[in-house]
Design an enzyme around this catalytic site. Structure first.
Site, PDB file in Angstrom:
ATOM      1  N   GLN A   1    -127.284 -24.209  72.822  1.00 15.87           N
ATOM      2  CA  GLN A   1    -128.540 -24.970  72.927  1.00 15.87           C
ATOM      3  C   GLN A   1    -128.783 -25.679  74.263  1.00 15.87           C
ATOM      4  OE1 GLN A   1    -130.802 -28.765  70.866  1.00 15.87           O
ATOM      5  NE2 GLN A   1    -129.156 -27.864  69.714  1.00 15.87           N
ATOM      6  N   SER A   2    -127.760 -26.361  74.788  1.00 13.51           N
ATOM      7  CA  SER A   2    -128.020 -27.248  75.934  1.00 13.51           C
ATOM      8  C   SER A   2    -128.561 -26.469  77.139  1.00 13.51           C
ATOM      9  CB  SER A   2    -126.751 -28.000  76.322  1.00 13.51           C
ATOM     10  OG  SER A   2    -125.754 -27.089  76.748  1.00 13.51           O
TER      11      SER A   2
ATOM     12  N   ALA B   1    -117.472 -23.223  78.578  1.00 10.78           N
ATOM     13  CA  ALA B   1    -116.378 -24.187  78.549  1.00 10.78           C
ATOM     14  C   ALA B   1    -115.835 -24.318  79.975  1.00 10.78           C
ATOM     15  CB  ALA B   1    -115.299 -23.700  77.604  1.00 10.78           C
TER      16      ALA B   1
ATOM     17  N   VAL C   1    -117.324 -29.278  74.086  1.00  9.61           N
ATOM     18  CA  VAL C   1    -118.126 -30.343  73.462  1.00  9.61           C
ATOM     19  C   VAL C   1    -119.381 -29.766  72.820  1.00  9.61           C
ATOM     20  CG1 VAL C   1    -119.579 -32.343  73.994  1.00  9.61           C
ATOM     21  CG2 VAL C   1    -117.292 -32.202  74.948  1.00  9.61           C
TER      22      VAL C   1
ATOM     23  N   GLU D   1    -122.998 -31.034  70.414  1.00  7.48           N
ATOM     24  CA  GLU D   1    -123.982 -32.125  70.279  1.00  7.48           C
ATOM     25  C   GLU D   1    -123.413 -33.448  69.751  1.00  7.48           C
ATOM     26  OE1 GLU D   1    -127.582 -32.292  70.699  1.00  7.48           O
ATOM     27  OE2 GLU D   1    -127.153 -34.365  70.184  1.00  7.48           O
TER      28      GLU D   1
ATOM     29  N   ASP E   1    -127.598 -32.045  73.429  1.00  8.69           N
ATOM     30  CA  ASP E   1    -127.866 -30.674  73.875  1.00  8.69           C
ATOM     31  C   ASP E   1    -129.195 -30.575  74.623  1.00  8.69           C
ATOM     32  OD1 ASP E   1    -125.560 -29.538  72.982  1.00  8.69           O
ATOM     33  OD2 ASP E   1    -126.371 -28.855  71.090  1.00  8.69           O
TER      34      ASP E   1
ATOM     35  N   GLY F   1    -136.818 -52.962  71.662  1.00 10.23           N
ATOM     36  CA  GLY F   1    -137.380 -53.764  72.743  1.00 10.23           C
ATOM     37  C   GLY F   1    -137.682 -55.178  72.297  1.00 10.23           C
ATOM     38  N   GLY F   2    -138.532 -55.856  73.034  1.00 10.72           N
ATOM     39  CA  GLY F   2    -138.835 -57.251  72.741  1.00 10.72           C
ATOM     40  C   GLY F   2    -139.881 -57.424  71.651  1.00 10.72           C
TER      41      GLY F   2
HETATM   42  N1  CAO Z   1    -119.003 -11.036  79.106  1.00  5.59           N
HETATM   43  C1  CAO Z   1    -117.684 -11.221  78.861  1.00  5.59           C
HETATM   44  N2  CAO Z   1    -117.148 -12.435  78.512  1.00  5.59           N
HETATM   45  C2  CAO Z   1    -118.037 -13.454  78.403  1.00  5.59           C
HETATM   46  C3  CAO Z   1    -119.396 -13.310  78.647  1.00  5.59           C
HETATM   47  C4  CAO Z   1    -119.887 -12.037  79.020  1.00  5.59           C
HETATM   48  N3  CAO Z   1    -121.179 -11.807  79.264  1.00  5.59           N
HETATM   49  N4  CAO Z   1    -119.993 -14.502  78.452  1.00  5.59           N
HETATM   50  C5  CAO Z   1    -119.009 -15.365  78.112  1.00  5.59           C
HETATM   51  N5  CAO Z   1    -117.829 -14.740  78.078  1.00  5.59           N
HETATM   52  C6  CAO Z   1    -116.523 -15.315  77.772  1.00  5.59           C
HETATM   53  C7  CAO Z   1    -116.170 -16.442  78.695  1.00  5.59           C
HETATM   54  O1  CAO Z   1    -115.751 -15.943  79.934  1.00  5.59           O
HETATM   55  C8  CAO Z   1    -115.050 -17.114  77.918  1.00  5.59           C
HETATM   56  O2  CAO Z   1    -113.839 -16.414  78.111  1.00  5.59           O
HETATM   57  P1  CAO Z   1    -112.452 -17.118  78.559  1.00  5.59           P
HETATM   58  O3  CAO Z   1    -112.349 -18.403  77.818  1.00  5.59           O
HETATM   59  O4  CAO Z   1    -111.448 -16.109  78.130  1.00  5.59           O
HETATM   60  O5  CAO Z   1    -112.474 -17.323  80.013  1.00  5.59           O
HETATM   61  C9  CAO Z   1    -115.451 -16.866  76.472  1.00  5.59           C
HETATM   62  O6  CAO Z   1    -116.544 -15.948  76.513  1.00  5.59           O
HETATM   63  C10 CAO Z   1    -115.877 -18.067  75.673  1.00  5.59           C
HETATM   64  O7  CAO Z   1    -116.714 -18.956  76.391  1.00  5.59           O
HETATM   65  P2  CAO Z   1    -116.793 -20.472  75.941  1.00  5.59           P
HETATM   66  O8  CAO Z   1    -115.417 -21.041  75.914  1.00  5.59           O
HETATM   67  O9  CAO Z   1    -117.797 -21.154  76.777  1.00  5.59           O
HETATM   68  O10 CAO Z   1    -117.388 -20.328  74.458  1.00  5.59           O
HETATM   69  P3  CAO Z   1    -116.920 -21.042  73.105  1.00  5.59           P
HETATM   70  O11 CAO Z   1    -117.782 -20.448  72.056  1.00  5.59           O
HETATM   71  O12 CAO Z   1    -115.464 -20.985  72.879  1.00  5.59           O
HETATM   72  O13 CAO Z   1    -117.314 -22.579  73.331  1.00  5.59           O
HETATM   73  C11 CAO Z   1    -118.843 -24.386  73.806  1.00  5.59           C
HETATM   74  C12 CAO Z   1    -118.636 -22.993  73.173  1.00  5.59           C
HETATM   75  C13 CAO Z   1    -120.321 -24.698  73.721  1.00  5.59           C
HETATM   76  C14 CAO Z   1    -118.031 -25.421  73.018  1.00  5.59           C
HETATM   77  C15 CAO Z   1    -118.371 -24.361  75.267  1.00  5.59           C
HETATM   78  O14 CAO Z   1    -119.036 -23.329  75.935  1.00  5.59           O
HETATM   79  C16 CAO Z   1    -118.634 -25.674  76.001  1.00  5.59           C
HETATM   80  O15 CAO Z   1    -117.931 -26.673  75.812  1.00  5.59           O
HETATM   81  N6  CAO Z   1    -119.648 -25.684  76.899  1.00  5.59           N
HETATM   82  C17 CAO Z   1    -119.958 -26.823  77.723  1.00  5.59           C
HETATM   83  C18 CAO Z   1    -120.618 -27.920  76.928  1.00  5.59           C
HETATM   84  C19 CAO Z   1    -121.867 -27.458  76.238  1.00  5.59           C
HETATM   85  O16 CAO Z   1    -122.761 -26.901  76.807  1.00  5.59           O
HETATM   86  N7  CAO Z   1    -121.945 -27.776  74.966  1.00  5.59           N
HETATM   87  C20 CAO Z   1    -123.184 -27.594  74.234  1.00  5.59           C
HETATM   88  C21 CAO Z   1    -123.033 -26.577  73.257  1.00  5.59           C
HETATM   89  S1  CAO Z   1    -124.445 -26.531  72.250  1.00  5.59           S
HETATM   90  O17 CAO Z   1    -125.607 -26.518  73.273  1.00  5.59           O
END
Ligand code: CAO
Length: 423
Positions: free
Chosen positions: A16-17, A97, A136, A138, A167, A246-247
């Protein structure tokens, strides 16, 4: 002509973010190229599914006006394609992440080497420090940013809010950061890194609570209803229920029908300037001259009684009648609108804030259009892309690959199977 015509966004966002940010940029005219994992795409495509086989509303409502390319940058050919994309785009936006882009081989140093004009914009949960490596979502951001500790009732646990301030709120912050960096690039010719941590974004939206924390060190927060109730304050800003921040004291009050309708309520503000009119409307004209009620200071210790008395009046009216009676008198009130009422609101539809969008696999659905209105920029909400719908088109038109090269790429595992043309 759109404000961001000619600006290409390499959109590595998911969930989402990040997508809220790039959706705004797309509405402002940027060409947003969403990079998705072949065969899978953004995880939200398949989350909270309501129409089997179709992209979810979670995905469609956050990814309007974008193009989708399936691409795995972890394959050799995928790296070559991503390198060409980095060279030809203006902004890379991501909310992986921490460390994921570096592991793909496209950290900030490499991006700068490839394209010194590139702006690299990221959402992360936390800024630099002991939590910088955390994943992280929302509600974690709402808790870590100070929102949850200040939301809810004094005698209840911390609460998260329905508004996605972690987000979508951070997406907005990032969009502003990107626009600023684009503006600066006009002068310097250089790109830069832009980071919007979710904790910081939530705290920015809780600014008034940090204000109150410092005021609390000087004495009680007299406008909080607990003050009037004689409940002592602790060391931190307490949860203040529906008190106005607020006030101008305010509360949520019952309206006619509250016994069966969970949203038959109004927010009622006793703004000092409108106080004499409030007294007249609720049938208490004598309060205008009564020293216990005539001044804001005198009222502060009696807010519960005052609002209970006002509620006796609001309970005789519907929330819309309260609005119709109070608005002409400049008494600020607002009905508690349910999502059903908002979905059906003709005014929001007329301004394009609620839009109906057609989609080839799910049919028509409602979405929230651009909430910012311009006098010289028209925002047209177009449906979200199917997974990989534009892979071929982007390889050919943006990156200049020939048909033969595209077929070779398709066999390499970098883009998955070539998608069928969409409607
Ligand atoms: N092709 C191949 N691999 C891909 C890819 C693509 N097109 N797109 C993503 N990937 C891979 C990434 O490289 C990553 O691999 P590695 O960890 O092995 O390097 C893997 O997919 C997972 O990515 P991720 O860790 O970002 O995804 P997750 O689902 O485990 O975590 C989230 C999700 C949201 C917790 C994490 O991305 C995060 O903390 N983001 C920053 C904060 C944020 O935006 N949070 C809001 C989330 S809701 O809006």
């Amino acid at each position: 002509m759109k404000a961001l015509d000619g600006i290409k966004i390499l959109d590595f966002t998911h969930v989402q973010s990040g997508p809220t940010c790039t959706q705004l940029l797309a509405w402002f005219g940027a060409d947003v190229i969403k990079v998705e994992r072949p065969g899978e795409g953004d995880a939200t495509r398949k989350q909270l599914v309501d129409v089997p086989g179709a992209d979810s509303l979670y995905f469609t409502m956050l990814n309007h006006n974008k193009r989708s390319i399936e691409l795995n940058p972890k394959t050799p050919k995928g790296k070559e394609i991503l390198t060409r994309l980095v060279k030809s785009c203006d902004v890379l936006v991501e909310n992986f992440a921490p460390g994921a882009l570096d592991r793909m081989g496209f950290g900030w140093e490499r991006i700068q080497e490839l394209n010194p004009r590139m702006i690299m914009a990221s959402v992360k949960g936390f800024g630099p420090g002991k939590y910088e490596d955390c994943k992280v979502y929302e509600n974690v951001a709402q808790c870590a940013g100070g929102s949850a500790s200040t939301t809810g009732f004094l005698d209840g646990p911390p609460l998260v809010t329905g508004a996605q301030i972690g987000d979508s709120g951070t997406g907005l912050h990032l969009a502003l950061g990107i626009m600023t960096a684009l503006f600066q690039r006009e002068r310097t010719g250089r790109g830069q890194r832009v980071l919007a941590p979710m904790q910081d974004g939530v705290l920015n939206l809780c600014r008034v609570k940090l204000r109150d924390q410092q005021r609390l060190e000087k004495g009680p927060l007299t406008e909080y209803s607990q003050h009037g109730e004689g409940i002592p304050f602790g060391e931190s800003v307490p949860r203040a229920g529906n008190d106005s921040g607020g006030g101008q004291p305010g509360r949520i009050l019952k309206c006619k029908g509250w016994e069966t309708d969970p949203n038959a309520y109004t927010y009622f503000i006793t703004q000092a300037a409108a106080w004499p009119k409030v007294c007249d409307v609720i049938g208490k004209p004598e309060w205008k001259d009564d020293p216990d009620f005539a001044t804001p200071k005198a009222r502060l210790t009696r807010l519960n009684f005052i609002f209970e008395t006002i509620e006796q009046w609001t309970m005789t009216k519907t929330k819309f009648e309260v609005m119709e009676i109070c608005n002409p008198l400049d008494i600020p009130v607002g009905p508690i609108l349910s999502m059903k009422e908002i979905a059906e609101d003709e005014g929001l539809r007329a301004t394009g804030t609620i839009v109906e969008v057609d989609h080839p696999t799910r049919g028509a659905y409602l979405s929230v259009g651009c909430p910012i209105k311009f006098s010289d920029l028209e925002v047209e909400v177009k449906r979200s892309p199917l997974l990989g719908e534009h892979t071929e088109e982007i390889l050919r038109d943006v990156l200049g690959y020939t048909e033969n090269e595209i077929h070779e790429i398709a066999g390499s595992g970098a883009i998955g199977a070539l998608p069928k043309a969409a409607e």
